[in-house]
Motif scaffolding. Sequence first.
Motif, short mmCIF file in Angstrom:
data_model
loop_
_atom_site.label_atom_id
_atom_site.label_comp_id
_atom_site.label_asym_id
_atom_site.label_seq_id
_atom_site.Cartn_x
_atom_site.Cartn_y
_atom_site.Cartn_z
N ASP A 165 1.28 1.43 6.66
CA ASP A 165 0.97 2.88 6.55
C ASP A 165 1.79 3.68 7.46
OD1 ASP A 165 -1.11 2.57 4.86
OD2 ASP A 165 -2.64 2.19 6.52
N TYR A 166 2.60 3.21 8.30
CA TYR A 166 3.55 4.04 8.94
C TYR A 166 4.79 4.58 8.47
CZ TYR A 166 0.24 3.10 12.76
OH TYR A 166 -1.32 3.13 13.64
N THR A 167 4.91 5.67 8.21
CA THR A 167 6.28 5.96 7.63
C THR A 167 7.43 5.81 8.52
OG1 THR A 167 5.12 8.06 6.68
CG2 THR A 167 7.31 8.29 6.75
N GLY A 168 7.12 6.03 9.84
CA GLY A 168 8.31 5.70 10.73
C GLY A 168 8.80 4.24 10.62
N LEU A 169 8.15 3.37 10.48
CA LEU A 169 8.32 1.80 10.45
C LEU A 169 8.90 1.66 9.15
CD1 LEU A 169 4.94 0.04 12.18
CD2 LEU A 169 7.44 0.69 13.39
N ASN A 170 8.29 2.32 8.01
CA ASN A 170 8.68 1.76 6.79
C ASN A 170 10.16 2.54 6.62
OD1 ASN A 170 6.15 0.67 6.37
ND2 ASN A 170 5.48 2.56 5.00
N TRP A 171 10.33 3.27 6.94
CA TRP A 171 11.94 4.05 6.91
C TRP A 171 12.78 3.32 8.00
CZ3 TRP A 171 13.63 7.20 2.90
CH2 TRP A 171 12.73 7.52 2.22
N SER A 172 12.44 2.41 9.00
CA SER A 172 13.29 1.99 9.94
C SER A 172 14.30 0.92 9.21
CB SER A 172 12.73 1.58 10.87
OG SER A 172 12.40 2.54 11.74
N THR A 173 15.36 0.92 9.19
CA THR A 173 16.15 -0.15 8.82
C THR A 173 16.66 -1.38 10.09
OG1 THR A 173 18.15 1.29 9.16
CG2 THR A 173 17.25 1.03 6.72
N GLY B 38 5.96 -4.30 3.20
CA GLY B 38 7.11 -3.50 2.64
C GLY B 38 7.58 -3.69 1.13
N ASP B 39 8.98 -3.75 1.01
CA ASP B 39 9.26 -3.67 -0.42
C ASP B 39 9.29 -5.27 -0.97
OD1 ASP B 39 11.32 -5.33 0.98
OD2 ASP B 39 12.85 -3.89 0.53
N GLY B 40 8.84 -6.44 -0.08
CA GLY B 40 8.52 -7.73 -0.35
C GLY B 40 9.90 -8.62 -0.62
N THR B 41 11.04 -8.02 0.00
CA THR B 41 12.32 -8.69 -0.17
C THR B 41 12.10 -9.82 1.28
OG1 THR B 41 13.39 -7.12 1.21
CG2 THR B 41 13.60 -6.96 -1.21
N LYS B 42 13.10 -10.90 0.83
CA LYS B 42 13.31 -11.81 2.06
C LYS B 42 13.79 -11.11 3.20
CE LYS B 42 15.75 -15.98 2.68
NZ LYS B 42 17.16 -15.63 3.36
N GLU B 43 14.69 -10.31 3.13
CA GLU B 43 15.31 -9.53 4.41
C GLU B 43 14.19 -8.71 4.98
OE1 GLU B 43 16.41 -9.22 1.32
OE2 GLU B 43 18.19 -10.67 1.55
N TYR B 44 13.32 -8.10 4.40
CA TYR B 44 12.35 -7.26 5.03
C TYR B 44 11.27 -8.10 5.64
CZ TYR B 44 9.25 -2.96 5.52
OH TYR B 44 8.52 -2.10 5.76
N LYS C 18 0.76 -1.45 0.01
CA LYS C 18 0.06 0.01 0.03
C LYS C 18 0.86 1.19 -0.08
CE LYS C 18 -3.51 0.74 2.79
NZ LYS C 18 -4.17 0.52 3.99
N ALA C 19 2.08 1.15 0.73
CA ALA C 19 2.91 2.27 0.66
C ALA C 19 4.17 2.24 -0.42
CB ALA C 19 3.51 2.28 2.17
N ASN C 20 4.40 3.43 -0.78
CA ASN C 20 5.76 3.41 -1.68
C ASN C 20 6.15 4.83 -1.63
OD1 ASN C 20 4.39 4.77 -3.85
ND2 ASN C 20 3.18 3.01 -4.21
N ASN C 21 7.14 5.04 -2.33
CA ASN C 21 7.65 6.65 -2.61
C ASN C 21 6.79 7.53 -3.27
OD1 ASN C 21 8.35 5.82 -5.09
ND2 ASN C 21 10.57 5.68 -4.77
N THR C 22 5.59 7.17 -3.90
CA THR C 22 5.00 8.12 -4.42
C THR C 22 3.75 8.45 -3.61
OG1 THR C 22 3.56 6.42 -5.63
CG2 THR C 22 5.45 7.33 -6.79
N VAL C 23 3.54 7.75 -2.60
CA VAL C 23 2.44 8.03 -1.60
C VAL C 23 2.92 8.89 -0.35
CG1 VAL C 23 0.81 7.03 0.10
CG2 VAL C 23 1.55 5.56 -1.92
#
Length: 299
Positions: free
Chosen positions: A242-250, A202-208, A105-110
């Motif tokens: 939906d949470y920007t703070g979680l999505n950008w957390s490495t 997230g980005d759908g990768t195994k690591e994520y 649902k989230a990406n860099n255009t949202v």
Amino acid sequence: MRYKIMTITVVALLCVAVILGFMIFIVSTNQGGIAGNNTPVPTSEATPDGGIETSVPTEPPTEEPTPTPEPPLAGMIIGIDPGHQKKMNGGKEPCAPWGPEANSKANNTVMKTKTSSGTQGKFTNQPEYIVTLDISLKLKAKLEALGATVVMTRETHDVDLSNIDRANICNEAGCDVTLRIHCNGADKESVNGVEAWIRGVGDGTKEYKELGEYEKQLAEELLRYYVNSTGAVNRGVKTSDDYTGLNWSTVPSIIIECGFMSNEEEDNKLASAEYQQQIADGIANWLLNTKVLKQAEQE
Ligand SMILES: [Zn+2]
């Protein structure tokens, strides 16, 4: 008669002089003797082969200084992000670092609001940003006293930090886990309890995906200690993109919604220093007893 008296006196004086002299002799002899006995003399013993073995008085064994025990949370780096701030920032930022090709649902255009205003106590009128910082500062003090390194995204209300900024502070510090402290609100006043939010697909990768699974274990464990300390209802762990703070957390990151400011009892509790301390104690107990959290030095 007069001569007799004088003779007796002289004899008496002589006797006194003799007794005194004898006493002085005794005392001086004893002092010498005591001094002589006090001098340490190496004891000599004949050994079976006829030689002389001299035992020299040895120093008492010096004990190794006991090392100061390490504080229990030494080596842990804990990020604490007290939700919101005094002035909201209505500017926009990308909700996630990945592109639209990811099945999320989230990406860099949202684009999402940089920092929203948060909720407010329906009964106490306390803004969320005050309660979240109060809880966070108590948690910081507790964790630091236990030896953890604490990274705060803010320690005052007068800041301007977007959710990406907050994530980056904890990413750059290499936090073992970031705790995002928030309070909840609902239309229905009866709704109450604590819940945790973690990243979604997230980005759908195994690591994520693996990071998300790790966060789920961490958050479930955390909530057990949280409710044990506070007596709050455990509403469980939920996932969201939906949470920007979680999505950008490495680094592993958990939003803790500490309770509902729309529920009268919980609103009052959340505003009290005593309950805030119970929250901090519960989270500290989790970190002291966690079987899930990998400590920095073990990685
Ligand atoms: Zn919030």
